[in-house]
Design an enzyme around this catalytic site. Structure first.
Site, PDB file in Angstrom:
ATOM      1  N   HIS A 260      -6.521  -6.910   2.504  1.00  0.00           N
ATOM      2  CA  HIS A 260      -5.204  -6.092   1.021  1.00  0.00           C
ATOM      3  C   HIS A 260      -5.968  -4.279   1.963  1.00  0.00           C
ATOM      4  O   HIS A 260      -5.397  -3.718   2.271  1.00  0.00           O
ATOM      5  CB  HIS A 260      -5.534  -6.126  -0.273  1.00  0.00           C
ATOM      6  N   GLU A 261      -7.181  -4.881   1.821  1.00  0.00           N
ATOM      7  CA  GLU A 261      -8.280  -2.990   1.947  1.00  0.00           C
ATOM      8  C   GLU A 261      -7.780  -2.543   3.494  1.00  0.00           C
ATOM      9  O   GLU A 261      -8.172  -1.948   3.443  1.00  0.00           O
ATOM     10  CB  GLU A 261      -9.031  -3.044   1.519  1.00  0.00           C
ATOM     11  N   HIS A 264      -4.580  -0.816   3.938  1.00  0.00           N
ATOM     12  CA  HIS A 264      -4.730  -0.368   3.705  1.00  0.00           C
ATOM     13  C   HIS A 264      -5.339   1.037   4.762  1.00  0.00           C
ATOM     14  O   HIS A 264      -4.857   1.926   5.595  1.00  0.00           O
ATOM     15  CB  HIS A 264      -5.237   0.392   2.367  1.00  0.00           C
ATOM     16  N   GLU A 290       0.912   0.801   0.096  1.00  0.00           N
ATOM     17  CA  GLU A 290       0.756  -0.723  -0.964  1.00  0.00           C
ATOM     18  C   GLU A 290       1.744  -1.770   0.111  1.00  0.00           C
ATOM     19  O   GLU A 290       0.696  -2.751   0.152  1.00  0.00           O
ATOM     20  CB  GLU A 290       1.797  -0.457  -2.073  1.00  0.00           C
TER      21      GLU A 290
END
Ligand code: ZN
Length: 501
Positions: A260-261, A264, A290
């Site tokens: 997820h990060e 980003h 997001e």
């Protein structure tokens, strides 16, 4: 000439913001508890300095001149418009109000923490009441005659309006709510044991790093460090920081948190270097940000193709074979209502967002008093997710956002889900069999597609426009909802809701 003046005034503003981000990153990853008071002071000084530069007449004038001198549709024109948007938004908030908001939220954060610890909303209520009142005032000032709640939404995802979100959330609710009930009634319980075991920290870090590198996050232009709450922050496209946390007995929070990060982070690393420190050199909005994290975490990371690729790094990291892909897959696609948003699975996540969106709308329309929030929260959870929080800690006090004054933020999580699914579907239609590519460790075609369609544009276009240009369609919940329907059908054999023909 006028463009140069604007960029000359913008650069130090950017540098101060970057410095603030460095201090915030350090606060969450390295700083000893004793540093808290000094750090809070330094951050407040920097915030004041940033605000003063942002509302400075010279900057306003430079942005106006740059806009008038530039040709419409040019990059210079876009630079000026984006700068003007930030400047005029800040200038509409009186200095007195900005100061009061800063004080109220810093007090709010302290009392929220104490209230959550003791599960006692009453401890937080007076500060929250004050924050809501000041945010109303701010929203009125910024809205400039428009709808105040829209002004709040606009801060996080420019151009987002309540009137556009309402039908999106109505559809999500109409489809997801009956489905989770049907899943519960199906009696099917997913065996999650393939995801559980004993996974030492160093091994989980090794696996997370392998996945992060494979999808293309450049660790020569970034770092991965532990933090209580995973986040991504950027000081430059050449210096992007991501954080993670882990659970010894379950590999999922660490691996999927890192993916997820890293998603980003890929966006931040993909912003054009030539615009670094300039108005356009930032992400277009939090919803599209997001979408990049969800796309890599969910659409890629939970796919069978990715899991096939993962078997080798898994064996290297853990020194044991990975569970069978078909056994692992259901454990990555559960549909189980829960009380805590950050622990929610993909099939129920948007309902957590929906509850917050509806409560915020009622707060800002004056329909709901702050004091009545806990009861309204519990009632909404019971109605939407079929669960009732036993106390405020697992209910209305679970998120930090409202204590920070971040009203209008939550919807960006669901916007991110919708954009992720729509972008992923469009990429698949153009690039062919992505599952096969992932299984072969080929993530570059998808990453480069996202660079081309999203990252390299910075703030040149609004998020909704980026998605429409990339997919040829306006933003729609169709792809996201189809994805969720398919998962639940595969794992639970349930087809309720999502009968879209
Ligand atoms: Zn995120």
């Amino acid at each position: 000439m006028s463009q140069e003046r604007l960029l000359e005034l913008w650069r130090p503003l950017h540098d101060l913001r970057m410095t603030r981000a460095v201090l915030e990153w350090d606060q969450e990853t390295m700083m000893p508890p004793g540093g808290a008071a000094a750090r809070a002071r330094a951050l407040a000084t920097l915030a004041g300095e940033v605000h003063a530069r942002l509302v400075d007449d010279a900057l306003h004038e430079a942005a106006l001149r740059a806009r008038d001198a530039a040709e419409e549709g040019s990059v210079e024109h876009a630079q000026a418009l984006v700068a003007l948007r930030d400047v005029e938004r800040a200038r509409r908030v009186p200095a007195r109000l900005a100061r009061e908001l800063a004080e109220a939220t810093s007090a709010g954060l302290v009392s929220w923490q104490a209230a959550r610890k003791e599960s006692d909303f009453a401890r937080f209520a007076p500060d929250l009441e004050r924050i809501v009142r000041l945010k109303e005032e701010e929203a009125q000032a910024v809205a400039d005659g428009g709808r105040p709640y829209d002004a709040l939404l606009d801060e996080y995802e420019p151009g987002t309006r309540e009137a556009d979100l309402v039908p999106l959330f109505e559809r999500i609710r109409a489809e997801l709510s009956p489905r989770i009930r049907a899943v519960a009634e199906s009696g099917v319980v997913v065996d999650e044991s393939p995801a559980q075991g004993q996974f030492p920290e160093a091994h989980q870090r090794a696996l997370g790093l392998a996945a992060s590198r494979a999808i293309g996050f450049d660790h020569d232009a970034g770092r991965l460090d532990l933090a209580a709450h995973p986040f991504c922050t950027s000081f430059s496209p050449r210096d992007v920081r991501i954080t993670w946390r882990f659970q010894e007995d379950d590999f999922r929070p660490a691996l999927y948190g890192i993916l997820h990060e890293s998603g980003h982070g890929l966006y931040e690393q993909g912003l054009p270097l030539e615009w670094e420190g300039q108005p356009l050199g930032e992400a277009a909005g939090l919803g599209i940000h997001e979408s990049q994290s969800r796309l890599w975490e969910n659409a890629v990371g939970r796919s069978r193709g990715f899991l096939r690729w993962l078997a080798v790094p898994w064996r290297e990291a853990f020194g044991a074979p990975m569970p069978d892909v078909e056994e692992l897959w259901p454990a990555l696609h559960t549909c189980r209502p829960s009380l805590i948003r950050v622990e929610a699975d993909e099939s129920t996540y948007d309902l957590h967002v929906l509850v917050r969106f509806e409560l915020e709308r009622r707060l800002f329309s004056g329909e709901l008093a702050t004091a009545d929030l806990p009861a309204a929260w519990n009632g909404a959870y019971e109605e939407v997710l079929g669960l009732r929080p036993a106390n405020d800690a697992e209910g209305v006090l679970q998120d930090i956002h409202w204590a920070m004054g971040a009203f209008g933020y939550f919807p960006t999580y669901t916007l991110g889900n919708l954009m992720a699914a729509q972008l992923f579907a469009a990429a698949g239609a153009e690039l062919g069999d992505l599952e096969a590519a992932f299984a072969a460790g080929e993530f570059a075609p998808l990453r480069e597609w996202l660079r081309e369609k999203v990252h390299r544009h910075g703030r040149r276009w609004r998020s909704a426009e980026l998605v429409e240009r990339a997919s040829g369609r306006p933003l729609t919940p169709d792809d996201h909802l189809a994805r969720l329907a398919e998962q639940v059908e595969t794992v639970y054999g349930v087809t309720v809701g999502g009968a879209t023909g």
